[in-house]
Write a protein that holds these residues in place. Sequence first.
Motif, PDB file in Angstrom:
ATOM      1  N   THR A  30       0.810  -1.221   0.000  1.00  0.00           N
ATOM      2  CA  THR A  30       0.000   0.000   0.000  1.00  0.00           C
ATOM      3  C   THR A  30       0.846   1.274   0.000  1.00  0.00           C
ATOM      4  N   TRP A  31       2.100   1.179   0.432  1.00  0.00           N
ATOM      5  CA  TRP A  31       2.991   2.345   0.449  1.00  0.00           C
ATOM      6  C   TRP A  31       3.811   2.318  -0.831  1.00  0.00           C
ATOM      7  N   ASN A  32       3.328   2.991  -1.841  1.00  0.00           N
ATOM      8  CA  ASN A  32       3.905   2.895  -3.183  1.00  0.00           C
ATOM      9  C   ASN A  32       5.363   3.351  -3.231  1.00  0.00           C
ATOM     10  N   GLU A  33       5.690   4.440  -2.535  1.00  0.00           N
ATOM     11  CA  GLU A  33       7.056   4.970  -2.557  1.00  0.00           C
ATOM     12  C   GLU A  33       8.051   3.984  -1.947  1.00  0.00           C
ATOM     13  N   LEU A  34       7.650   3.323  -0.872  1.00  0.00           N
ATOM     14  CA  LEU A  34       8.528   2.330  -0.259  1.00  0.00           C
ATOM     15  C   LEU A  34       8.706   1.125  -1.172  1.00  0.00           C
ATOM     16  N   ARG A  35       7.628   0.731  -1.840  1.00  0.00           N
ATOM     17  CA  ARG A  35       7.708  -0.405  -2.769  1.00  0.00           C
ATOM     18  C   ARG A  35       8.654  -0.098  -3.927  1.00  0.00           C
ATOM     19  N   LEU A  36       8.569   1.101  -4.488  1.00  0.00           N
ATOM     20  CA  LEU A  36       9.449   1.482  -5.596  1.00  0.00           C
ATOM     21  C   LEU A  36      10.905   1.567  -5.146  1.00  0.00           C
ATOM     22  N   PHE A  37      11.111   2.026  -3.920  1.00  0.00           N
ATOM     23  CA  PHE A  37      12.473   2.098  -3.378  1.00  0.00           C
ATOM     24  C   PHE A  37      13.078   0.707  -3.247  1.00  0.00           C
ATOM     25  N   MET A  38      12.307  -0.224  -2.713  1.00  0.00           N
ATOM     26  CA  MET A  38      12.783  -1.607  -2.550  1.00  0.00           C
ATOM     27  C   MET A  38      13.053  -2.253  -3.909  1.00  0.00           C
ATOM     28  N   GLN A  39      12.199  -1.968  -4.888  1.00  0.00           N
ATOM     29  CA  GLN A  39      12.411  -2.499  -6.233  1.00  0.00           C
ATOM     30  C   GLN A  39      13.707  -1.963  -6.838  1.00  0.00           C
ATOM     31  N   GLU A  40      14.010  -0.691  -6.593  1.00  0.00           N
ATOM     32  CA  GLU A  40      15.237  -0.086  -7.119  1.00  0.00           C
ATOM     33  C   GLU A  40      16.466  -0.763  -6.502  1.00  0.00           C
ATOM     34  N   LEU A  41      16.381  -1.088  -5.224  1.00  0.00           N
ATOM     35  CA  LEU A  41      17.487  -1.787  -4.568  1.00  0.00           C
ATOM     36  C   LEU A  41      17.690  -3.186  -5.148  1.00  0.00           C
ATOM     37  N   HIS A  42      16.611  -3.790  -5.576  1.00  0.00           N
ATOM     38  CA  HIS A  42      16.655  -5.168  -6.072  1.00  0.00           C
ATOM     39  C   HIS A  42      17.391  -5.275  -7.411  1.00  0.00           C
ATOM     40  N   GLN A  43      17.372  -4.231  -8.211  1.00  0.00           N
ATOM     41  CA  GLN A  43      17.967  -4.257  -9.552  1.00  0.00           C
ATOM     42  C   GLN A  43      19.453  -3.897  -9.463  1.00  0.00           C
ATOM     43  N   LYS A  44      20.306  -4.904  -9.532  1.00  0.00           N
ATOM     44  CA  LYS A  44      21.743  -4.691  -9.367  1.00  0.00           C
ATOM     45  C   LYS A  44      22.445  -4.520 -10.713  1.00  0.00           C
ATOM     46  N   PRO A  45      23.243  -3.445 -10.875  1.00  0.00           N
ATOM     47  CA  PRO A  45      24.023  -3.267 -12.110  1.00  0.00           C
ATOM     48  C   PRO A  45      25.078  -4.362 -12.247  1.00  0.00           C
ATOM     49  N   LYS A  46      25.616  -4.526 -13.462  1.00  0.00           N
ATOM     50  CA  LYS A  46      26.566  -5.624 -13.680  1.00  0.00           C
ATOM     51  C   LYS A  46      27.831  -5.220 -14.432  1.00  0.00           C
ATOM     52  N   LYS A  47      27.735  -4.380 -15.460  1.00  0.00           N
ATOM     53  CA  LYS A  47      28.822  -4.278 -16.426  1.00  0.00           C
ATOM     54  C   LYS A  47      29.861  -3.195 -16.137  1.00  0.00           C
ATOM     55  N   THR A  48      29.427  -1.970 -15.832  1.00  0.00           N
ATOM     56  CA  THR A  48      30.379  -0.865 -15.730  1.00  0.00           C
ATOM     57  C   THR A  48      30.149  -0.061 -14.453  1.00  0.00           C
ATOM     58  N   ILE A  49      31.165   0.723 -14.076  1.00  0.00           N
ATOM     59  CA  ILE A  49      31.011   1.594 -12.919  1.00  0.00           C
ATOM     60  C   ILE A  49      29.984   2.678 -13.222  1.00  0.00           C
ATOM     61  N   GLY A  50      29.869   3.056 -14.504  1.00  0.00           N
ATOM     62  CA  GLY A  50      28.855   4.032 -14.901  1.00  0.00           C
ATOM     63  C   GLY A  50      27.449   3.531 -14.613  1.00  0.00           C
ATOM     64  N   ALA A  51      27.237   2.230 -14.787  1.00  0.00           N
ATOM     65  CA  ALA A  51      25.925   1.638 -14.502  1.00  0.00           C
ATOM     66  C   ALA A  51      25.617   1.729 -13.005  1.00  0.00           C
ATOM     67  N   PHE A  52      26.637   1.537 -12.158  1.00  0.00           N
ATOM     68  CA  PHE A  52      26.443   1.662 -10.715  1.00  0.00           C
ATOM     69  C   PHE A  52      26.165   3.114 -10.335  1.00  0.00           C
ATOM     70  N   GLN A  53      26.801   4.043 -11.022  1.00  0.00           N
ATOM     71  CA  GLN A  53      26.550   5.456 -10.758  1.00  0.00           C
ATOM     72  C   GLN A  53      25.114   5.830 -11.114  1.00  0.00           C
ATOM     73  N   GLN A  54      24.621   5.334 -12.230  1.00  0.00           N
ATOM     74  CA  GLN A  54      23.240   5.601 -12.623  1.00  0.00           C
ATOM     75  C   GLN A  54      22.257   4.977 -11.637  1.00  0.00           C
ATOM     76  N   LYS A  55      22.553   3.765 -11.204  1.00  0.00           N
ATOM     77  CA  LYS A  55      21.684   3.093 -10.241  1.00  0.00           C
ATOM     78  C   LYS A  55      21.682   3.825  -8.909  1.00  0.00           C
ATOM     79  N   SER A  56      22.840   4.288  -8.476  1.00  0.00           N
ATOM     80  CA  SER A  56      22.927   5.039  -7.221  1.00  0.00           C
ATOM     81  C   SER A  56      22.092   6.302  -7.288  1.00  0.00           C
ATOM     82  N   ASP A  57      22.111   6.974  -8.409  1.00  0.00           N
ATOM     83  CA  ASP A  57      21.314   8.183  -8.592  1.00  0.00           C
ATOM     84  C   ASP A  57      19.821   7.863  -8.521  1.00  0.00           C
TER      85      ASP A  57
END
Length: 217
Positions: free
Chosen positions: A65-92
């Motif tokens: 029911t808390w949409n913002e918390l759900r989206l935050f958890m989903q963002e944490l779940h998606q882990k970058p793999k290839k480049t440091i730039g991908a981690f920078q984008q994910k961190s943002d």
Amino acid sequence: MKTKLLYIFGLLILLVSCNQENNRKRLAENAKDAKKKKVIFENIRKGWDFYDEPINEATEETIKTWNELRLFMQELHQKPKKTIGAFQQKSDAISKKAMALNNAIPEMFNKPQIKSRIQVLITKVRLMDMYIHLDNIPDKKVVQLVGEINKELATLQRQIDILTEKSKIPVEEGEDEMRRMLLDSARAIPNTPVMPNPSVLPSGSRAIINPNDARVE
């Protein structure tokens, strides 16, 4: 003439040698920099391990029911793999989702203990985002902040669990009415002090009464 040609030829050889030496140094520096970046990337990749699942059923139900918390958890779940730039984008992206948690807190959880935990969580996430975008990335600090974010997220979820459990405790019949009666009784008690009757005061206390005051017969 021959001397001049020899001089020019020697100068050309010297320039070529200098260029080759500079190229070797530049290649060596590039290789060293690439190796360093690879080490930083691998350290961040290994340490990028967020607790992206609810720690209990209460939090799991809240996330629905808390949409913002759900989206935050989903963002944490998606882990970058290839480049440091991908981690920078994910961190943002994680930073933006974390800041959104403050915008729409459900009424049930709009409490000081929840707000304070969210604020600490946001601070940790933004610090991680700042460090990972530096030219010389402090990979150990980034990994450390990942762990701190996990701790703050777990604390937030425990607070959610506590408030959820409290909301399930039934109010006993008549409890609210009794509280109102006690409150009304407290308000009805006068604040003006009552003067004692001198005739009933102990003998040792009567001496402090002004004899000029009107006496009650």
